[in-house]
Design a protein around this motif. Structure first.
Motif, PDB file in Angstrom:
ATOM      1  N   VAL A 215       0.725   3.822   0.153  1.00 38.99           N
ATOM      2  CA  VAL A 215       0.120   4.416  -1.041  1.00 38.99           C
ATOM      3  C   VAL A 215       0.028   5.916  -0.812  1.00 38.99           C
ATOM      4  N   VAL A 216       0.606   6.657  -1.756  1.00 38.82           N
ATOM      5  CA  VAL A 216       0.650   8.118  -1.628  1.00 38.82           C
ATOM      6  C   VAL A 216      -0.212   8.705  -2.727  1.00 38.82           C
ATOM      7  N   GLU A 217      -1.144   9.556  -2.356  1.00 34.76           N
ATOM      8  CA  GLU A 217      -1.985  10.177  -3.393  1.00 34.76           C
ATOM      9  C   GLU A 217      -2.043  11.681  -3.157  1.00 34.76           C
ATOM     10  N   VAL A 255       9.362   1.908  -6.016  1.00 38.41           N
ATOM     11  CA  VAL A 255       8.300   2.887  -6.320  1.00 38.41           C
ATOM     12  C   VAL A 255       7.514   2.414  -7.534  1.00 38.41           C
ATOM     13  N   TYR A 256       6.209   2.458  -7.456  1.00 37.20           N
ATOM     14  CA  TYR A 256       5.353   2.142  -8.597  1.00 37.20           C
ATOM     15  C   TYR A 256       4.385   3.295  -8.801  1.00 37.20           C
ATOM     16  N   HIS A 257       4.219   3.688 -10.057  1.00 41.12           N
ATOM     17  CA  HIS A 257       3.220   4.706 -10.359  1.00 41.12           C
ATOM     18  C   HIS A 257       1.946   3.962 -10.740  1.00 41.12           C
ATOM     19  N   MET A 258       1.002   3.934  -9.827  1.00 42.36           N
ATOM     20  CA  MET A 258      -0.144   3.053  -9.998  1.00 42.36           C
ATOM     21  C   MET A 258      -1.186   3.634 -10.947  1.00 42.36           C
ATOM     22  N   GLY A 305      -1.912   5.971   2.732  1.00 41.39           N
ATOM     23  CA  GLY A 305      -2.447   4.749   3.356  1.00 41.39           C
ATOM     24  C   GLY A 305      -1.314   3.755   3.532  1.00 41.39           C
ATOM     25  N   VAL A 306      -1.269   3.128   4.692  1.00 38.78           N
ATOM     26  CA  VAL A 306      -0.168   2.200   4.978  1.00 38.78           C
ATOM     27  C   VAL A 306      -0.732   0.854   5.408  1.00 38.78           C
ATOM     28  N   SER A 307      -0.165  -0.217   4.876  1.00 40.65           N
ATOM     29  CA  SER A 307      -0.514  -1.535   5.423  1.00 40.65           C
ATOM     30  C   SER A 307       0.784  -2.288   5.684  1.00 40.65           C
ATOM     31  N   ILE A 308       0.748  -3.094   6.718  1.00 37.28           N
ATOM     32  CA  ILE A 308       1.981  -3.751   7.171  1.00 37.28           C
ATOM     33  C   ILE A 308       1.729  -5.250   7.295  1.00 37.28           C
ATOM     34  N   TYR A 309       2.630  -6.028   6.705  1.00 34.47           N
ATOM     35  CA  TYR A 309       2.545  -7.478   6.880  1.00 34.47           C
ATOM     36  C   TYR A 309       3.556  -7.889   7.934  1.00 34.47           C
ATOM     37  N   PRO A 310       3.214  -8.661   8.936  1.00 34.41           N
ATOM     38  CA  PRO A 310       1.928  -9.337   9.100  1.00 34.41           C
ATOM     39  C   PRO A 310       0.893  -8.586   9.951  1.00 34.41           C
ATOM     40  N   ASP A 311       1.232  -7.407  10.481  1.00 34.81           N
ATOM     41  CA  ASP A 311       0.324  -6.743  11.430  1.00 34.81           C
ATOM     42  C   ASP A 311      -1.051  -6.443  10.858  1.00 34.81           C
ATOM     43  N   SER A 312      -1.115  -6.082   9.546  1.00 37.54           N
ATOM     44  CA  SER A 312      -2.403  -5.653   8.988  1.00 37.54           C
ATOM     45  C   SER A 312      -3.186  -6.801   8.364  1.00 37.54           C
ATOM     46  N   GLY A 313      -2.692  -8.026   8.463  1.00 37.22           N
ATOM     47  CA  GLY A 313      -3.417  -9.150   7.863  1.00 37.22           C
ATOM     48  C   GLY A 313      -2.476  -9.945   6.986  1.00 37.22           C
ATOM     49  N   THR A 315      -0.910 -11.656   3.342  1.00 35.39           N
ATOM     50  CA  THR A 315      -0.386 -11.004   2.143  1.00 35.39           C
ATOM     51  C   THR A 315      -1.453 -10.816   1.071  1.00 35.39           C
ATOM     52  N   ARG A 316      -2.439 -11.728   1.070  1.00 37.70           N
ATOM     53  CA  ARG A 316      -3.427 -11.714  -0.009  1.00 37.70           C
ATOM     54  C   ARG A 316      -4.113 -10.357  -0.172  1.00 37.70           C
ATOM     55  N   ASN A 317      -4.359  -9.661   0.968  1.00 38.06           N
ATOM     56  CA  ASN A 317      -5.065  -8.384   0.814  1.00 38.06           C
ATOM     57  C   ASN A 317      -4.248  -7.188   1.293  1.00 38.06           C
ATOM     58  N   LEU A 318      -2.935  -7.330   1.262  1.00 34.70           N
ATOM     59  CA  LEU A 318      -2.092  -6.237   1.748  1.00 34.70           C
ATOM     60  C   LEU A 318      -2.245  -4.972   0.898  1.00 34.70           C
ATOM     61  N   LEU A 319      -2.322  -5.162  -0.419  1.00 34.11           N
ATOM     62  CA  LEU A 319      -2.454  -4.008  -1.298  1.00 34.11           C
ATOM     63  C   LEU A 319      -3.832  -3.366  -1.108  1.00 34.11           C
ATOM     64  N   ASP A 320      -4.862  -4.206  -1.065  1.00 31.14           N
ATOM     65  CA  ASP A 320      -6.216  -3.671  -0.855  1.00 31.14           C
ATOM     66  C   ASP A 320      -6.285  -2.918   0.471  1.00 31.14           C
ATOM     67  N   ASN A 321      -5.626  -3.482   1.464  1.00 29.35           N
ATOM     68  CA  ASN A 321      -5.668  -2.838   2.778  1.00 29.35           C
ATOM     69  C   ASN A 321      -4.972  -1.481   2.768  1.00 29.35           C
ATOM     70  N   ALA A 322      -3.901  -1.377   1.977  1.00 27.45           N
ATOM     71  CA  ALA A 322      -3.221  -0.081   1.878  1.00 27.45           C
ATOM     72  C   ALA A 322      -4.174   0.940   1.247  1.00 27.45           C
ATOM     73  N   TYR A 323      -4.923   0.486   0.231  1.00 22.55           N
ATOM     74  CA  TYR A 323      -5.886   1.401  -0.403  1.00 22.55           C
ATOM     75  C   TYR A 323      -7.060   1.713   0.526  1.00 22.55           C
ATOM     76  N   LYS A 324      -7.457   0.711   1.337  1.00 19.46           N
ATOM     77  CA  LYS A 324      -8.523   0.982   2.316  1.00 19.46           C
ATOM     78  C   LYS A 324      -8.050   2.048   3.304  1.00 19.46           C
TER      79      LYS A 324
END
Ligand code: C2E
Ligand code: CA
Length: 602
Positions: A215-217, A255-258, A305-313, A315-324
């Motif tokens: 996630v790039v902000e 790429v997604y513009h969130m 923010g970066v999240s990696i599956y499976p290292d970061s947990g 799939t259910r919270n991969l997006l949330d984790n990227a935002y965290k």
């Protein structure tokens, strides 16, 4: 449409009312096919019923035109009048002359089309999807056309032409597409992202590499907006979007513009997450010399923010984790990158705390069984699964079994948890049976503490009977080293289990020091070669020889062989060529929650 049935009743017979009402109801669906069927009714229409029919057609969402056998206009509904741009009282008989229809690159009049496609061919129905109409003074419009030849009614109602103006359809499609696009950059937005992410997660078992969410902000965007104004600040967003899109093909990401100033990049099959981080570094460098306004170079930074599956947990919270991770990056200042680290990795497991919490965890259903497939080495189909426990801790996230199984073994709590695991597997087998999934044996890891606990055998027997699960669908895995240390009495338990029909696998084989004489006495059906042998098997002839020897030994003792830790195709092929029976490893699939695993069984 307003219909006064009472009034009509006075004019027409009861029978007419019946079928007219029928027409009305059916025609509410307004499909041209239904129009076709109605007009084919054998009885000729009476004046009143025709009037009603005309009213019904008038409410159609399609433009309808009825022609006589000599192509005279008998009837046009309101939509057709609008489509052709006619005045209501001037529905000229020459109407069919004023429409031209594109058929096979030629422009035909309606009568020409009917002559060639219906009259001379003897067809009763003619459908023309996605064509073009040229309408006098209205230009060309995209449309779909259907013509029905009504042979059973009077000559007056001979051809029923329905047209659907596709411009409205396109408009609707565009509206739908807009709901999935960001209004500033026209990139797929968060709606589209969520849909595509769900599709991606449904296929994780097919993905060999890792999934990386970035996630790039842009930092301080609100301030930039107030300084530069809406137009200039929007230009920055568009420029960043264009840059990301330009890189997306080469670096293989979507790429997604969130939201207003943040973008999500999804890399779907990454061999080494470092490549993702390298890209982030390049992006940061690019941003610094990114935007020039009236010859003044703006110094921009972005938090990532970066999240990696499976290292970061999971799939259910991969997006949330990227935002965290993005929040964490932002809290450290501008231009920072943070990779989400699951709590489990940060948390130093304190044995006592874990021990205290495990009892509650069992009550609170925090343990979950994941399933990893075992493939037939020959045809590479899923033939069984290994159940692997996970502790989904409410605070620390997923805790791997290596962190808590030893504590459970030390404290004896494994006996209780072991029973829970066995119950869960039995329930799972019943569910798969009920829902007609392919029934495959499931391996359960058991500790020697459980086996030696005294009533293990009795419990297994009782639960198998109660659940009516075929014992052949259960395999108990025991670690080689520990099994070999077992007393005579324990060996007896294994023999008894065998008699029940369950199978036994010797796990982590090759790491203990099994004597040949002992292994002969041990009633194992499967030998599982430890995954440490697979790490360098392609380059270490010594490991190759050992593995070949183990496979030969097992086969000589009429055991089957599984190799664990198969992480790539070459190893899979080599093991198959060695005559190994089953293959297990990340190359085929990681351990998956049951709902994801069962997709492999369909
Ligand atoms: P194990 O029985 O040797 O289980 C195989 C382990 O290897 C699993 O780790 C699995 O995720 C991992 N693995 C599978 N394929 C690959 C691969 O291709 N590469 C690599 N590097 N690893 C792979 P996991 O799930 O963390 O389990 C660790 C150990 O915890 C298990 O080792 C087993 O001894 C124990 N365990 C797991 N579940 C249970 C359980 O329900 N009861 C008991 N008593 N022990 C369990
Ligand atoms: Ca195992």
């Amino acid at each position: 449409m307003q219909l006064n049935l009472e009034e009509l009743k006075n004019n027409i017979s009861e029978l007419d009312i019946l079928w007219i009402t029928g027409i009305f109801i059916v025609l509410m669906t307004l499909s041209s096919l239904i129009v076709k069927r109605l007009l084919r009714r054998p009885s000729a229409l009476t004046g009143a019923s025709r009037e009603l029919l005309e009213k019904v057609l008038d409410s159609s969402e399609e433009s309808v035109l009825v022609l006589s056998s000599s192509y005279q206009v008998v009837y046009l509904n309101t939509l057709m009048i609008k489509l052709l741009g006619l005045k209501p009282n001037n529905t000229s008989n020459q109407i069919n002359q004023s429409i031209k229809i594109k058929v096979n690159k030629k422009w035909l009049r309606l009568d020409e089309l009917i002559e060639s496609e219906l009259v001379s061919s003897g067809n009763k129905v003619y459908n023309l999807e996605h064509t073009q109409l040229r309408i006098h003074e209205k230009g060309t419009i995209p449309a779909t056309m259907h013509i029905i030849q009504n042979s059973q009614m009077d000559d007056e109602w001979k051809y029923i032409v329905t047209l659907q103006d596709l411009r409205y359809l396109r408009y609707e499609e565009e509206c739908r597409a807009l709901a999935h696009r960001h209004n500033v950059t026209k990139l797929p937005n968060q709606n589209q992202a969520l849909e595509e992410i769900n599709l991606l997660f449904a296929k994780t078992h097919l993905i060999k590499g890792k999934i990386v969410f970035i996630v790039v902000e842009i930092d301080n965007f609100l301030k930039l907006r107030s300084l530069l104004g809406y137009e200039q600040s929007t230009k920055i967003i568009i420029k960043l979007a264009n840059y990301l899109v330009s890189r997306s093909e080469k670096d293989a990401f979507s790429v997604y513009h969130m939201y207003s100033n943040d973008f999500l990049l999804v890399m779907k099959d990454v061999a080494d997450p470092q490549t993702a981080l390298n890209f982030v570094e390049e992006l940061q460098a690019e941003l610094k010399r990114f935007y020039k306004m009236q010859d003044v170079r703006m110094y921009l930074t972005a938090s990532v923010g970066v999240s990696i599956y499976p290292d970061s947990g999971n799939t259910r919270n991969l997006l949330d984790n990227a935002y965290k991770a993005l929040c964490e990056a932002k809290s450290r200042g501008h231009g920072q990158v943070h990779v989400f680290i699951p709590e489990q990795a940060r948390f130093v497991f304190d044995e006592l705390t874990l021990y205290n919490e495990m009892h509650l965890a069992l009550e609170n259903n925090e343990f979950e069984l994941y399933y990893q497939p075992l493939m037939d080495a020959k045809n590479r189909e899923v033939v069984s699964a290994e159940a692997l426990i996970r502790w989904i801790h409410p605070v620390h996230g997923m805790i791997p079994p290596d962190a808590f199984i030893p504590i459970m073994e030390k404290t004896g709590f494994i006996i209780e948890v072991g029973q829970y695991i066995f119950n869960e597997v039995l329930k799972q087998q019943k569910r798969w049976e009920l829902f007609k999934f392919k029934q495959i044996p499931v391996s359960i890891n058991v500790s020697m503490i459980e086996i030696e606990s005294g009533n293990f055998l009795g419990q297994v027997e009782k639960k198998l009977q109660e659940s009516r699960v075929d014992p052949g669908l259960i395999v108990f895995e025991v670690t080689e080293g520990k099994a070999m240390e077992s007393e005579k009495s324990t060996l007896k338990v294994f023999h008894e289990l065998h008699k029940l029909g369950v199978r036994i696998a010797l796990d982590d084989f090759g790491t203990g020091y099994t004597s040949f004489s002992y292994i002969k006495k041990f009633p194992a059906d499967v030998l599982k070669i430890d995954r440490s042998f697979m790490e360098h098997i392609l380059v270490k002839p010594e490991d190759q020889r050992i593995v070949l020897g183990m496979i030969e030994l097992a086969h000589n003792l009429e055991m089957q062989v599984t190799v664990e830790g198969v992480e790539n195709q070459q190893v899979a092929d080599l093991m198959a060529s060695y005559g190994c029976d089953y293959l297990q490893g990340y190359h085929f699939s990681k351990p998956l929650p049951s709902f994801e695993f069962q997709k492999l069984l369909r």
